[in-house]
Write an enzyme that holds these catalytic residues in place. Sequence first.
Site, mmCIF file in Angstrom:
data_model
loop_
_atom_site.group_PDB
_atom_site.id
_atom_site.type_symbol
_atom_site.label_atom_id
_atom_site.label_comp_id
_atom_site.label_asym_id
_atom_site.label_seq_id
_atom_site.Cartn_x
_atom_site.Cartn_y
_atom_site.Cartn_z
ATOM 1 N NE ARG A 220 -4.271 4.928 6.582
ATOM 2 C CZ ARG A 220 -3.019 4.870 7.035
ATOM 3 N NH1 ARG A 220 -2.793 4.495 8.290
ATOM 4 N NH2 ARG A 220 -2.020 5.179 6.252
ATOM 5 C CG ASN B 276 2.621 0.909 4.508
ATOM 6 O OD1 ASN B 276 3.162 1.131 5.578
ATOM 7 N ND2 ASN B 276 1.822 1.803 3.914
ATOM 8 C CD GLU C 132 4.544 4.530 5.895
ATOM 9 O OE1 GLU C 132 5.643 4.135 6.326
ATOM 10 O OE2 GLU C 132 3.502 4.509 6.583
ATOM 11 C CD GLU D 205 8.575 0.855 8.394
ATOM 12 O OE1 GLU D 205 7.434 1.237 8.135
ATOM 13 O OE2 GLU D 205 9.589 1.313 7.830
ATOM 14 N N GLY D 206 5.995 1.395 12.337
ATOM 15 C CA GLY D 206 4.958 1.280 13.356
ATOM 16 C C GLY D 206 4.144 2.545 13.510
ATOM 17 C CE LYS E 88 7.513 10.533 7.408
ATOM 18 N NZ LYS E 88 6.809 9.795 6.340
ATOM 19 N NE ARG F 161 -2.119 1.914 3.271
ATOM 20 C CZ ARG F 161 -2.112 1.553 4.553
ATOM 21 N NH1 ARG F 161 -2.867 0.569 4.980
ATOM 22 N NH2 ARG F 161 -1.341 2.184 5.411
ATOM 23 C CE LYS G 285 8.610 6.037 8.185
ATOM 24 N NZ LYS G 285 8.533 4.826 9.042
ATOM 25 C CB SER H 234 -3.775 -3.264 7.769
ATOM 26 O OG SER H 234 -3.469 -1.930 8.064
#
Lengths: 499, 499
Positions: A475, A171, A169, A392-393, A388, A153, A334, A176
């Site tokens: 989102r 993914n 970014e 991740e997360g 950044k 994504r 990243k 998800s």
Amino acid sequence: MSKSSSSAVHPIKSEEIGTQEENLTKPMSDLHNIDPELIQRMVYDALVWSSIHGLLVGDKSVQKSGKVPGVGMVHAPVALFPTSFPESHWKQACEVSPIFNELIDRVSLDGEFLQDSLSRTKMVDDFTSRLLDIHSKMLENGKREEIRLGLHRSDYMLDEQTKLLLQIEINTISASFAGLGSLVSELHRSLLNRYKEQLGLDSGRIPVNTAVNGFAEALAKAWEEYSNPRAVVMVVVQPEERNMYDQHWLSTVLKERYDVATIRKTLAEIDEQGVLLPDGTLLIGDQAIAVIYFRTGYAPADYPSESEWRARFLMEQSSAVKCPSISYHLAGTKKIQQELAKPNVLERFLENKDDIAKVRKCFAGLWSLDDSDIVKDAIERPEFYVMKPQREGGGNNIYGDDVRKSLLRLQEEGTEENAAYILMQRIFPIIAPTYLLRDGICHKDHAISELGIYGAYLRNKDRLIMNEQCGYLMRTKVSSSNEGGVAAGFAVLDSVYLN
Amino acid sequence: MSKSSSSAVHPIKSEEIGTQEENLTKPMSDLHNIDPELIQRMVYDALVWSSIHGLLVGDKSVQKSGKVPGVGMVHAPVALFPTSFPESHWKQACEVSPIFNELIDRVSLDGEFLQDSLSRTKMVDDFTSRLLDIHSKMLENGKREEIRLGLHRSDYMLDEQTKLLLQIEINTISASFAGLGSLVSELHRSLLNRYKEQLGLDSGRIPVNTAVNGFAEALAKAWEEYSNPRAVVMVVVQPEERNMYDQHWLSTVLKERYDVATIRKTLAEIDEQGVLLPDGTLLIGDQAIAVIYFRTGYAPADYPSESEWRARFLMEQSSAVKCPSISYHLAGTKKIQQELAKPNVLERFLENKDDIAKVRKCFAGLWSLDDSDIVKDAIERPEFYVMKPQREGGGNNIYGDDVRKSLLRLQEEGTEENAAYILMQRIFPIIAPTYLLRDGICHKDHAISELGIYGAYLRNKDRLIMNEQCGYLMRTKVSSSNEGGVAAGFAVLDSVYLN
């Protein structure tokens, strides 16, 4: 005996709003003028629709809701209306998706590039270091992934000032909401149809969202390439997962449309039950695994002990198709994103000049902390940068005056720690009024949105089997709740209204 | 750009179990020999299926779950397997359904029969008395229901000794679970298909269940007969309703298939907001009502104050189609059921001798407490009788030695109170091992089942528009949890496996 045909019923529409529908549909900007009583009815309908169509998550206030399906359920947090988005930028994001898929694949094959680019990060970031160790061992053993599956994504924001679509970014692990995202588009279409008269909006402007079908198709085709009809797809899951219904939708479509079975295992269970046969077959108990689909394993917290790292290593050694392989995982970091943004680096991986231009057009400004001119500028004007961390997360980004403070601290300490960060151009997306629905309650607020484009990629050696943009997710979150970015934890699921 | 067709994928079935499927499907009686590990997998799949397909109820441990949709949801309690049922009895129950529909309609037109039959009950049962008062006023005013809509569920048990299909009762008001019942049949079909190899059961033996479509079609056709395109269907609801998703399914199908809108109002809200126009139109606020569909109003507790009775009376006076009218409601009472079982009473309402024989064949022994021989026998052999109070709502039946005690007490007191009860032959259904799924947990136990057959009936004056059996519901409960009957509160939803 059974019910008669419905053809005898011809309900009369209560009002015809004219024949030239196009002229009557309004832009989305009128949202703040909607009758509150209408909003209330729409909220009720949205809650009912979400409940009976499986747009659900586990309720964090119910203890078992992350372990046992069917208990402690609550509607997923959603936007009541789709978010307006320019059609030209939408097309741009869709068009570049297969190119990013190909780029990730090419980068994943260049082990040296991955190791070199991440060599300084390795010294200061334990998590990346462990991933690189596994990657090194695979390189040493001459392990090659012949069937390569990517379910990505790529996330974008639209910069208000420059009107540029800029990538936040990509993914490459555990992307998800393909399941719930498809449903949100349907929810919005249903609401716009039901309240067409009152809203004057055209549900046809919400793009069809095939995310869950596209991902399921890619998994099914990968399973087929593996050519063991008795093997299954294994979803690697967290011990507690309140987003389980998103995953269950994907498994359900995979089973019902393609007759491919899934099992769900945690990393600890895989360490306990996993065996590698001499031919590379991964067995969990006595079940052969064709495809390993990660919905965990992307953050340090997913590896609380050596057991989880053993499981990751075991899987990587196997012949099962990994989604993602360790190379795909690293290609999505990243630091690699920042390396790819350097001059002449894309040219190492892509031949077509048009493709290179399209990818580059999406890149925001990205710099390593070695770039002293940029660091100096960021200390002077921190509001135009985001710092950044490599890991991740989400939720770890540094904004505003903290950028200045962090950069100054790193300069004083003079350590290698600056290799754990990159600097990115701060994007200022459009702020728009939005209705956000959470725990049965509707809030009106000003919000910003991030567009995710799902891409599916499958290759077996030289044979490209699938390379598609296959759906999307918007989102949306309250613009004041964070300095920037759309952290998954705070955002509601949303869809797109093209204008 | 969008996903490619799925036709390229040809998954290989992991095992072919033979070509002559019929010979390999087993009867349901082998349930207790199933591998516990298989049961565990089926339970997980059943929980996931129920969650994402809207087979839900409100969780009583969550306060808002009966008020706000989308919060505090839990899977509906269900049986893991469909319950075995003989095909001949199944056909019998389906065949008699339209005859019962017609019978209820005929009885509803005979105001004198209803008043006379219930005259003694009226003296001892306040609730029936209030219904009869409304009925009387309608008779006095010469009010006639020209569009008559019945959505019934006739409940049966199969008596083990006599092998007779015997009617427990017919619900003419608020017959529930058409929505969730249809889903349970689909759940069972899905599980039997998924585990066909291991179970050897044939999902084709689960009858197609069109309950929700049939009810929606009848409501849509009634709405159409009312001929006011701006009017809506009003669902009369309880202030708190944990079975709301069953109702939302019906409203959703009604809207999506027939474009008919519903509103939901409590009796108190109708009293507050309802207005009757001189032409008989019922307005709620400024919304005209075409069809009143009751999902409350069947038990004394639904009328906590005079407000609710005023609402019922107001609705009855209106021209809206009532489902049910006060006459239909009374025609479904236990006392009327008992009166219809008397010799030569059915002949007052039905002409066709075959129809009369079919209806009579379903009648269990039913007696008033005036019948001194039966009362004497019931005191001596109470285990062969059930004492049923006239009032509805379930759970009030008297079994076993309590029958003897109650009858003796009524004899001593010599009051009119015996008119509040009827006596019914005790039915002893087959007890079979069952897996019951509730709150995410599976229990194995011995259980009894009750078959409900949904019937939809619509007439406009002399024109019969719909008279159909349109679906079914099996309800199953642990056999030791009650002396008899299947109380809704304790039962799980179930479907039928024909053998």
